[in-house]
Design an enzyme around this catalytic site. Sequence first.
Site, PDB file in Angstrom:
ATOM      1  N   GLY B  41       0.828  -1.202   0.000  1.00  0.00           N
ATOM      2  CA  GLY B  41       0.000   0.000   0.000  1.00  0.00           C
ATOM      3  C   GLY B  41       0.860   1.249   0.000  1.00  0.00           C
ATOM      4  O   GLY B  41       1.923   1.294   0.630  1.00  0.00           O
ATOM      5  N   GLY B  46       0.745   3.728   4.030  1.00  0.00           N
ATOM      6  CA  GLY B  46       1.806   2.934   3.423  1.00  0.00           C
ATOM      7  C   GLY B  46       2.992   3.772   2.982  1.00  0.00           C
ATOM      8  O   GLY B  46       4.150   3.438   3.267  1.00  0.00           O
ATOM      9  N   HIS B 267     -21.382   8.249   5.020  1.00  0.00           N
ATOM     10  CA  HIS B 267     -21.106   9.685   5.050  1.00  0.00           C
ATOM     11  C   HIS B 267     -22.338  10.465   4.625  1.00  0.00           C
ATOM     12  O   HIS B 267     -22.962  10.146   3.618  1.00  0.00           O
ATOM     13  CB  HIS B 267     -19.945   9.991   4.101  1.00  0.00           C
ATOM     14  CG  HIS B 267     -19.345  11.329   4.307  1.00  0.00           C
ATOM     15  ND1 HIS B 267     -20.015  12.480   4.019  1.00  0.00           N
ATOM     16  CD2 HIS B 267     -18.129  11.706   4.785  1.00  0.00           C
ATOM     17  CE1 HIS B 267     -19.229  13.511   4.305  1.00  0.00           C
ATOM     18  NE2 HIS B 267     -18.091  13.064   4.774  1.00  0.00           N
ATOM     19  N   SER B 285     -17.319  17.138   0.343  1.00  0.00           N
ATOM     20  CA  SER B 285     -16.622  17.212   1.626  1.00  0.00           C
ATOM     21  C   SER B 285     -17.532  17.666   2.762  1.00  0.00           C
ATOM     22  O   SER B 285     -18.371  18.545   2.606  1.00  0.00           O
ATOM     23  CB  SER B 285     -15.456  18.182   1.525  1.00  0.00           C
ATOM     24  OG  SER B 285     -15.014  18.509   2.820  1.00  0.00           O
ATOM     25  N   ARG B 338     -20.981  12.355  11.770  1.00  0.00           N
ATOM     26  CA  ARG B 338     -21.500  11.816  10.522  1.00  0.00           C
ATOM     27  C   ARG B 338     -22.632  10.821  10.707  1.00  0.00           C
ATOM     28  O   ARG B 338     -23.622  10.853   9.981  1.00  0.00           O
ATOM     29  CB  ARG B 338     -20.364  11.126   9.771  1.00  0.00           C
ATOM     30  CG  ARG B 338     -19.377  12.128   9.300  1.00  0.00           C
ATOM     31  CD  ARG B 338     -18.175  11.483   8.704  1.00  0.00           C
ATOM     32  NE  ARG B 338     -17.335  12.539   8.161  1.00  0.00           N
ATOM     33  CZ  ARG B 338     -16.151  12.319   7.614  1.00  0.00           C
ATOM     34  NH1 ARG B 338     -15.670  11.100   7.549  1.00  0.00           N
ATOM     35  NH2 ARG B 338     -15.455  13.319   7.143  1.00  0.00           N
ATOM     36  N   HIS B 409     -18.604   5.143   3.022  1.00  0.00           N
ATOM     37  CA  HIS B 409     -17.460   6.014   2.856  1.00  0.00           C
ATOM     38  C   HIS B 409     -16.189   5.462   3.484  1.00  0.00           C
ATOM     39  O   HIS B 409     -15.094   5.622   2.967  1.00  0.00           O
ATOM     40  CB  HIS B 409     -17.817   7.353   3.496  1.00  0.00           C
ATOM     41  CG  HIS B 409     -16.710   8.330   3.515  1.00  0.00           C
ATOM     42  ND1 HIS B 409     -16.105   8.772   2.367  1.00  0.00           N
ATOM     43  CD2 HIS B 409     -16.078   8.957   4.532  1.00  0.00           C
ATOM     44  CE1 HIS B 409     -15.166   9.636   2.681  1.00  0.00           C
ATOM     45  NE2 HIS B 409     -15.115   9.755   3.978  1.00  0.00           N
ATOM     46  N   GLU B 433      -6.321   2.735   7.319  1.00  0.00           N
ATOM     47  CA  GLU B 433      -7.708   2.273   7.346  1.00  0.00           C
ATOM     48  C   GLU B 433      -7.792   0.749   7.414  1.00  0.00           C
ATOM     49  O   GLU B 433      -8.815   0.194   7.799  1.00  0.00           O
ATOM     50  CB  GLU B 433      -8.456   2.804   6.098  1.00  0.00           C
ATOM     51  CG  GLU B 433      -9.962   2.721   6.226  1.00  0.00           C
ATOM     52  CD  GLU B 433     -10.710   3.339   5.048  1.00  0.00           C
ATOM     53  OE1 GLU B 433     -10.136   4.217   4.371  1.00  0.00           O
ATOM     54  OE2 GLU B 433     -11.863   2.954   4.820  1.00  0.00           O
ATOM     55  N   ARG B 443     -16.035   7.329  12.931  1.00  0.00           N
ATOM     56  CA  ARG B 443     -14.854   8.176  12.790  1.00  0.00           C
ATOM     57  C   ARG B 443     -15.282   9.613  12.585  1.00  0.00           C
ATOM     58  O   ARG B 443     -16.168   9.908  11.798  1.00  0.00           O
ATOM     59  CB  ARG B 443     -14.028   7.726  11.591  1.00  0.00           C
ATOM     60  CG  ARG B 443     -12.858   8.621  11.309  1.00  0.00           C
ATOM     61  CD  ARG B 443     -12.006   8.086  10.199  1.00  0.00           C
ATOM     62  NE  ARG B 443     -12.638   8.173   8.888  1.00  0.00           N
ATOM     63  CZ  ARG B 443     -12.708   9.293   8.167  1.00  0.00           C
ATOM     64  NH1 ARG B 443     -12.213  10.413   8.649  1.00  0.00           N
ATOM     65  NH2 ARG B 443     -13.281   9.291   6.987  1.00  0.00           N
ATOM     66  N   LEU B 449      -7.039  10.768   7.907  1.00  0.00           N
ATOM     67  CA  LEU B 449      -5.745  11.214   7.392  1.00  0.00           C
ATOM     68  C   LEU B 449      -4.762  11.281   8.552  1.00  0.00           C
ATOM     69  O   LEU B 449      -3.605  10.868   8.444  1.00  0.00           O
ATOM     70  CB  LEU B 449      -5.892  12.576   6.720  1.00  0.00           C
ATOM     71  CG  LEU B 449      -6.891  12.640   5.551  1.00  0.00           C
ATOM     72  CD1 LEU B 449      -6.898  14.021   4.924  1.00  0.00           C
ATOM     73  CD2 LEU B 449      -6.551  11.594   4.500  1.00  0.00           C
TER      74      LEU B 449
END
Lengths: 258, 646, 221
Positions: B41, B46, B267, B285, B338, B409, B433, B443, B449
């Site tokens: 990855g 990764g 999401h 977003s 979310r 999502h 992930e 989350r 990120l």
Amino acid sequence: MNLTLKIWRQKNATSKGKFVTYKVSDISSNSSFLEMMDVLNESLVLKGDDPVAFDHDCREGICGACSMYINGRPHGPDKAVTTCQLHMRRFNDGDTIVIEPWRARPFPVLKDLIVDRSAFDKIIQAGGYVSVNTGGVPDANAIPISKVNADLSMDAAACIGCGACVAACKNASAMLFVSAKVSQFALLPQGRTEAAERVQAMVAEMDNQGFGNCTNTGACEAECPKEISISNIARMNREFLSARICAPKVKEGSGGGI
Amino acid sequence: MAELNSRIPKGPLADKWTEYKAHTNLVNPANKRRLEIIVVGTGLAGASAAASLAELGFKVKNYCYQDSPRRAHSIAAQGGINAAKNYQNDGDSVYRLFYDTIKGGDYRAREANVYRLAEVSNNIIDQCVAQGVPFAREYGGLLDNRSFGGAQVSRTFYARGQTGQQLLLGAYSALSRQIKKGNVEMFTRHEMLDVVLVEGRARGIVVRNLVTGSIERHAAHAVVLATGGYGNVFFLSTNAMGSNATAVWKAHKRGAFFGNPCFTQIHPTCIPVHGDFQSKLTLMSESLRNDGRIWVPKKKEDAEKIRHGKLLPTQIAEEDRDYYLERRYPAFGNLVPRDVASRAAKERCDAGFGVGETGLAVYLDFSDAINRLGKSTIEARYGNLFQMYEKIVDENPYKTPMMIYPAVHYTMGGLWVDYELMTTVPGLFAIGEANFSDHGANRLGASALMQGLADGYFVLPYTIQNYLSDQIRVPKFSSDLPEFVKTENEARERLQKLMNVKGKQTVDSFHKRLGLIMWNNVGMGRNEEGLKKAITEIAELRKEFWLDVKIPGEANEINPELEKAGRVADFLELGELMARDALNRNESCGGHFREEFQTPEGEALRNDNEYMYAAAWEFTGENNEPKLNREVLDYEFVEVKQRNYK
Amino acid sequence: MAFKYSSVTKKVVMALAGLFLITFLIVHLSINLLLLFDDSRELFNLAAHFMATNPVIQVFQIVLFGGFILHILVGLILQIQNWMARPTRYKVEGYSHTSFFSKFMIHTGGVILAFLVIHLINFFFKAKFGEMPEVMINGELYEDMGILVIEKFRELPVVVMYVVWLLFLGFHLDHAFHSALQSLGLNHSKYTPAAFGISRALAILIAGGFILIPVVIFIAQ
Ligand SMILES: Cc1cc2nc3c(=O)[nH]c(=O)nc-3n(C[C@H](O)[C@H](O)[C@H](O)COP(=O)(O)OP(=O)(O)OC[C@H]3O[C@@H](n4cnc5c(N)ncnc54)[C@H](O)[C@@H]3O)c2cc1C
Ligand code: HEM
Ligand code: FES
């Protein structure tokens, strides 16, 4: 809508390719170009034919994988989109669409519409980075950066590495791609430290990969899905010239290591 | 079989990571050069791990299925990345980020991991800025922040609507530097098919070269999986077309426990589905919820008319609009987490107030924000997102409200890992992930990120050394060991078996059917009956798949249909485990909503007495039921409460 | 050998040589225009004499030749590399929006070169090595370059040829000046848009100015 597609088919890198004509029908004008290709492929598979191979992944215009040369333009007739963002409402019922792979010596065709773009990775490897290791860096706000420069840097950094600039250029030049990376760093204090070595190394690798030269036609800018400006090319030329003229001669291995 | 030991260091929460680093075993520089690590990855997790490990001196081999490491799916993340910098002086701190994350995850994450994540979050921002990531800045030249759901502070760093891209390109540049130096050997267009165990330890992988079709064996002292999430089980999701579960699923079948497979994030702000031919869903977003207001018509008649195109949203008077999030959750309003926002949208649509042709959409309206801040400000903040929306939907969001609907999502579940990010298979690590990690049952935005980069830059490079420190005498592995040959043969036979089915239905048609089963039964609202139905239906579909799938072409060439088939075959197994996990968890928490377990107001009702654990499923053989292991979550430092965003 | 210089260096050389040629064209044009303003040809002949004898100009003449040769050679090398960079052409191509004449620099350049040879034979080599008519100015004997020019431009085919040639020069120049600035990295968000205008203006003025001379002479005869 019903369409006629003329698509480049090539079994593998060594075989000779040719155009094959297909008909697709009942395509929704709301579907994306790649969804239209999916429909074609689904029908080919059901017939027992080899489906058309093409690169794609994110299907939202950011990964830079998709890469079709459609009716004489990379990513098709719309401005500022990738192939995956192109929608069929852009075409008319009964249209004939010619689909070709990117054409450039450094981008050999691997199969059908898939080309090998690793030349771009090689150029980045030549110097498209700031030489810092993980850890031991200063606080993020230690160096203020003017918003203007940060924004210009971001404009350049928006490049998705799809290669449309090369595909569009009559010379198959990669100057827009390379200059975008050079500019991103040249505009930031973090990147200035090695600016002189970077631009020379990246230009050298670009030439080495066999891309053409820049005639400033502006085709790259016109086709870039991220609308990256050729002012970046001027900036790179400037950086290159000043590096060539002003930068001290550095012996191989005596520092930098870029 | 493997032990479920989370190996959390002792001591006060805030000291655990410092203490761990102080006492963990390290590998000396000369030995590092002799040790090889496979990283599968090149996403945020990764690429950052491969680069950092190579910088330390390890020999790294790195793999991705795309043509370039830069195209990993992390590239698509839009909104931003959290860090506890408190640059805005609005009261943020490591503890607050930790607390928000734990609470956002509905108390189903491991305290020690989450605290460590919050701790290193600040280093990530420093690191990225040093790499030349062009984060958004204010006129004074300092970094700008925005707010995201589930937080009352502004702690999200961003680079326009392309944060993931910029962070990934940062990690990719670091990786490229190490490739140039010869410390990383990069294998693009290579798909991992299996992991190889030698004497119980992960010692290598079997991959397929996607260009030549050849099956290859690669050996190393340790294997790191950073292969992303498995949202594509649902067919339609915001994930990239190639995102897959193959690596983690094969690892699972080789003995790695699978943690919380049913925890899926739906999401709230995606572009609604609009046709059968649709191949994927596009995220808008979450940052849009900063300035956009979500509503549906108050009157069913209005909604009805809108669906039939007889009324425009702009014609609905202010008092006839139901800003349901602001109504239900006055404290957080449009910025609720979310899971809450998604469920609320589903609730309104199910009740008949949905808009759009299908009635499965709600409005996200910017007219107030445009009036208040001016079009140019909105354009500067969200210009590219608006543009993207217009390209897909052919409507101008500056003039008419956007339509959104929830979509799959992110997967909070993944390979179970201990504090050192090691799975239950010694020498096999999972980061990003791909692991079950730090987000519990839900989350928060901008924290994937953060987690991916935390794992890759700042956690794994330490913790893997603890494992490798006693491996320094193990000589370089040969990939000719019988274990390698056997695993390779198994992988090859499986591909051959797929090719030989020569049935009548396409891979995609199976994938779509699986997606439908998953979405209807293991999606936003789950119940016992549906889940049981899903389990049998998936099993039947799987059987049908192996009898009737049609794959054209050969195995020894570029063959996208074969690639897809291998992935779908794994989804068909994983989907069942997700349903089992959801069925087992008799409570609602975070993204997992069991209709039987809700408060009178329709909020998720947890059952802390019985389910305050991470489910770690153990594979027990091809046709056997998987075994459930429990990692009981011990909340030593925070008080467990009912989540309240009112 | 020139292959080993980087693409950017070659373009810089190209641009510098090109800009130098543009300067030369402006000087050349200013002198030629004297023919139109002074029927006695005195000013023109004096200027021509100055250009032919002044030692500084002599040096520059060599530089000029060098510039031409460099521009042509490097242009060819660039072009060959560009062709090599795309061994397989597209079936449908060239629909991208570009600066139009930029795509034909080698073609317009080639036409310029072909005519340049004829032009040099007609005037330059005649003046340098051939028999020249002479004329008395202020009591001194000068070569009468002017009459040579005027006589040539009384023949229709020559005029047509020159007009065509100069049109191609105009096409070349349309993409010349701003392109050279871009190659040299001289780019600015405020001023670059003007460079396009200047480029076009130069193309029209230089090509137009040169075209005026044979046309006026032909019509006036
Ligand atoms: C549209 C979208 C927007 C998002 N926005 C945000 C956001 O704003 N903020 C936020 O925090 N999070 C966001 N997320 C979540 C976040 O982007 C991901 O969780 C995160 O990027 C995952 O990173 P990763 O490194 O774990 O995996 P990925 O980036 O998915 O990388 C997976 C890698 O593994 C490789 N791989 C996979 N399978 C194989 C195989 N079998 N063999 C070989 N290689 C393999 C792939 O080639 C790839 O390189 C978003 C996600 C999506 C889908
Ligand atoms: C007086 C005559 C000429 C002038 C003033 C002139 C000027 C210029 C200028 C300024 C450029 C732009 C350089 C750049 O982009 O950096 C250019 C490009 C070019 N010129 Fe000329 N030129 C002249 C004659 C010629 C001739 C005779 C040739 C013959 C081959 C030629 C071939 C080219 C080519 C091929 C280019 C494009 C190079 C590229 O960008 O790839 N030019 N010229
Ligand atoms: S598929 Fe990712 S940009 Fe088109």
